[in-house]
Design a protein around this motif. Structure first.
Motif, PDB file in Angstrom:
ATOM      1  N   TYR A 392       0.890  -0.968  -0.046  1.00  0.00           N
ATOM      2  CA  TYR A 392       0.126   0.049  -0.054  1.00  0.00           C
ATOM      3  C   TYR A 392       0.925   0.990   0.087  1.00  0.00           C
ATOM      4  O   TYR A 392       2.029   1.104   0.231  1.00  0.00           O
ATOM      5  CB  TYR A 392      -0.948   0.241   1.174  1.00  0.00           C
ATOM      6  N   ALA A 393       0.108   2.215  -0.191  1.00  0.00           N
ATOM      7  CA  ALA A 393       0.994   3.652  -0.009  1.00  0.00           C
ATOM      8  C   ALA A 393       0.363   4.439   1.134  1.00  0.00           C
ATOM      9  O   ALA A 393      -0.925   4.348   1.490  1.00  0.00           O
ATOM     10  CB  ALA A 393       0.757   4.408  -1.312  1.00  0.00           C
ATOM     11  N   GLU A 394       1.308   5.170   1.888  1.00  0.00           N
ATOM     12  CA  GLU A 394       0.954   5.942   2.741  1.00  0.00           C
ATOM     13  C   GLU A 394       1.385   7.325   2.733  1.00  0.00           C
ATOM     14  O   GLU A 394       2.568   7.870   1.822  1.00  0.00           O
ATOM     15  CB  GLU A 394       1.519   5.662   4.136  1.00  0.00           C
ATOM     16  N   VAL A 395       0.364   8.199   2.932  1.00  0.00           N
ATOM     17  CA  VAL A 395       0.910   9.853   2.839  1.00  0.00           C
ATOM     18  C   VAL A 395       0.669  10.396   4.449  1.00  0.00           C
ATOM     19  O   VAL A 395      -0.264  10.543   5.037  1.00  0.00           O
ATOM     20  CB  VAL A 395      -0.277  10.673   2.028  1.00  0.00           C
ATOM     21  N   TYR A 403       5.304   7.322   1.161  1.00  0.00           N
ATOM     22  CA  TYR A 403       6.052   5.912   1.669  1.00  0.00           C
ATOM     23  C   TYR A 403       5.214   4.893   0.655  1.00  0.00           C
ATOM     24  O   TYR A 403       3.967   4.945   0.758  1.00  0.00           O
ATOM     25  CB  TYR A 403       5.851   5.575   3.226  1.00  0.00           C
ATOM     26  N   MET A 404       6.039   4.157  -0.055  1.00  0.00           N
ATOM     27  CA  MET A 404       5.435   3.111  -0.576  1.00  0.00           C
ATOM     28  C   MET A 404       5.927   1.785   0.116  1.00  0.00           C
ATOM     29  O   MET A 404       7.016   1.338  -0.009  1.00  0.00           O
ATOM     30  CB  MET A 404       5.878   3.139  -2.059  1.00  0.00           C
ATOM     31  N   VAL A 405       4.828   0.973   0.375  1.00  0.00           N
ATOM     32  CA  VAL A 405       5.293  -0.260   1.296  1.00  0.00           C
ATOM     33  C   VAL A 405       4.864  -1.250   0.374  1.00  0.00           C
ATOM     34  O   VAL A 405       3.778  -1.341  -0.323  1.00  0.00           O
ATOM     35  CB  VAL A 405       4.480  -0.374   2.702  1.00  0.00           C
ATOM     36  N   MET A 512      -5.149  -0.534  -5.490  1.00  0.00           N
ATOM     37  CA  MET A 512      -3.842  -0.819  -4.335  1.00  0.00           C
ATOM     38  C   MET A 512      -4.597   0.413  -3.217  1.00  0.00           C
ATOM     39  O   MET A 512      -4.947   1.688  -3.364  1.00  0.00           O
ATOM     40  CB  MET A 512      -2.720  -0.088  -4.767  1.00  0.00           C
ATOM     41  N   PRO A 513      -4.456  -0.074  -1.796  1.00  0.00           N
ATOM     42  CA  PRO A 513      -4.912   0.874  -0.719  1.00  0.00           C
ATOM     43  C   PRO A 513      -3.895   1.997  -0.733  1.00  0.00           C
ATOM     44  O   PRO A 513      -2.619   1.931  -0.985  1.00  0.00           O
ATOM     45  CB  PRO A 513      -4.710  -0.172   0.412  1.00  0.00           C
TER      46      PRO A 513
END
Length: 517
Positions: A392-395, A403-405, A512-513
């Motif tokens: 997933y991606a976080e902002v 961040y790309m996880v 994608m989340p």
């Protein structure tokens, strides 16, 4: 309303045939000499006053003619030239010895007083509309009688058994349209008095502990009121003395019958429902609907289909959605930076309630047990507590970093600039999923009245996740991160360094989340 009439050989019921409409005028054919042809039938059905009057007149004319010599005769007195010669008739009505005024009055009063429309209904019932109830009247064409008398006089006033002084003419009829409408609306078959509704054969509704059975069709006496009203109007317009509603196609008829194989098949399916069940699987959990519940929703059959109570089916699906949906509910998310934050948003499991209701009804209509998954409007990776999985991606809205996880590890990160707080363009926190991704797009703001846009920003990489909000490169910016977003932020999107955005583009995918916090 005005109508024109004429005669025609045949039954007295052909009293008024041959309608020729012009505005509110119709041409029809009135009583004729051949009324006598119906005497045999009248002996069993009852001779109307109109028939008796015509027959009496005809008998008088025949007696007068029979009394004459076998050779043609003429009237010697000039005084007789103002009356019609013996044997003269108009549309079967005798006018011998009458002046033109007397003949016109005789013909008009005969039709006005004698006309009635008998309406025959299903089951042997009948109703009548009398001419006097609707202001019914007839008259001859202007000058007709005067011209006929002149012709008789010019011909020497000839009469006798070898002379045919029978004449036919189109008559003009009038009646009150308002009175006819009122009379039609008062007829029993229009008011509903004594009406039995026609019904198709169908399968019975659910009764606990009882099998479904076929309920036979009903041949009622319910009319199509629009058709029936039109039929009565047309009959009156052409002067018909009898109208059969059945023959005129005014009754509703069953379309489904108890002996039809398709109906028998539906009944069999409904009885199969007494032993069926529907099970929904939600990972390790399940919901099962039993036969009693299913059968209680069955309302019978209609148009070749088993009727299922949609409201009850929707209520059941709604119950499951409220129990198993995660979309829109608050969940705990553990960030890359080690914080636990509560987030909500559209990401997660969400049953498509309308589509699943339709699907459920379809399953029930088969009569076959089934284990199924619901129709979803949105899905997550799995049904675990961390339903978004490990990619997933976080902002981080406060830290201004993305961040790309992937598979649980950070594989990409970069500073960013999010929505301008001072202009209330905040980038909303929440749980989302990537809508799609696209190369080389021009992002535009609101369209102004002059046709231009608030802004137009060409980007190389476009990755929306919340409506018009998404990731994209921002070549017009010289720096990212920090507190730029507070006064110099975007319109809501997540601006990224151009040299870093391409790599993210390759890592993300539709669905994608994406988490913003």
């Amino acid at each position: 309303m005005k109508r024109r009439w004429g005669t025609n050989r045949g039954r007295m019921a052909a009293f008024l045939l041959g309608m020729a409409v012009a505005g509110t005028t119709a041409t029809i054919t009135a009583f004729a000499e051949e009324t006598a042809a119906t005497q045999t039938e009248s002996a069993t059905t009852g001779t109307t006053e109109a028939q008796a009057a015509v027959e009496s007149t005809q008998a008088t004319e025949k007696t007068t003619q029979a009394a004459a010599e076998s050779t043609q005769m003429t009237e010697p007195h000039a005084a007789a030239e103002s009356t019609f010669v013996p044997g003269t008739s108009i549309n079967g009505l005798g006018i011998s010895g009458m002046t033109t005024e007397e003949a016109a009055k005789h013909i008009g009063s005969f039709y006005a007083s004698e006309y009635q429309l008998v309406i025959r209904e299903r089951g042997g019932r009948q109703e009548k509309i009398a001419g006097t109830e609707i202001g019914y009247a007839v008259s001859l064409p202007d000058g007709f009688l005067q011209e006929l008398l002149q012709q008789q006089n010019a011909a020497g006033r000839v009469y006798g058994p070898n002379v045919d002084n029978r004449h036919r003419v189109e008559l003009q009829s009038t009646y009150s349209e308002e009175a006819l409408t009122e009379r039609i609306n008062g007829l029993d078959f229009m008011t509903g008095n004594g009406i039995v509704e026609t019904a198709d054969a169908h399968v019975s509704a659910y009764e606990e502990g009882k099998p479904f059975t076929i309920v036979p069709e009903v041949w009622g006496n319910q009319v199509d009121q629009e058709k029936a009203s039109a039929a009565v109007r047309n009959a009156a317009a052409v002067g018909m003395t009898e109208l059969d509603l059945e023959a005129a196609g005014c009754y509703f008829s069953p379309k489904v019958f108890a002996d039809q194989e398709e109906l028998k098949k539906l009944c069999d399916i409904m009885n199969q429902c007494r032993d069926m069940s529907v099970t929904w699987q939600f990972a390790d959990s399940s919901e099962m609907m039993d036969a009693k519940t299913i059968c209680s929703w069955l309302l019978g059959t209609q148009d070749g289909q088993i009727l299922v109570d949609r409201e009850k089916a929707m209520a059941y699906v709604t119950m499951m959605a409220e129990k198993y949906d995660t979309s829109g509910k608050t969940r705990m998310f553990h960030t890359v930076t080690g914080r636990d934050v509560e987030l909500t948003g559209p990401y997660g499991w969400k049953i498509n309630r309308a589509a699943e209701t339709d699907a459920l009804i379809g399953v029930i209509q088969t009569g076959q047990s089934q284990t199924r998954e619901p129709v979803y409007a949105s899905v997550a990776v799995d049904r675990s507590e961390q339903e978004w999985g490990t990619t997933y991606a976080e902002v981080d809205l406060t830290g201004q970093h993305v961040y790309m996880v992937k598979d649980g590890a950070v594989v990409w990160d970069a500073p960013c600039v999010t929505g301008n707080l001072s202009k209330q363009y905040d980038t909303p926190a929440g749980m989302y999923s990537l809508t799609y991704k696209e190369r080389d797009r021009v992002l535009r703001g609101e369209k102004r009245p002059d046709g231009t846009y608030e802004y137009e920003s060409p980007v190389s990489f476009w990755m929306p996740f919340n409506g018009g909000i998404g990731f994209h490169d921002a070549s017009w910016r010289g720096s990212f991160g920090g507190e730029i977003y507070k006064t110099g932020g975007s319109h809501g999107c997540v601006n990224l360094p151009p040299d870093k955005t391409g790599a993210l583009y390759e890592l993300v995918y539709k669905g994608m989340p994406v988490f913003c916090y």
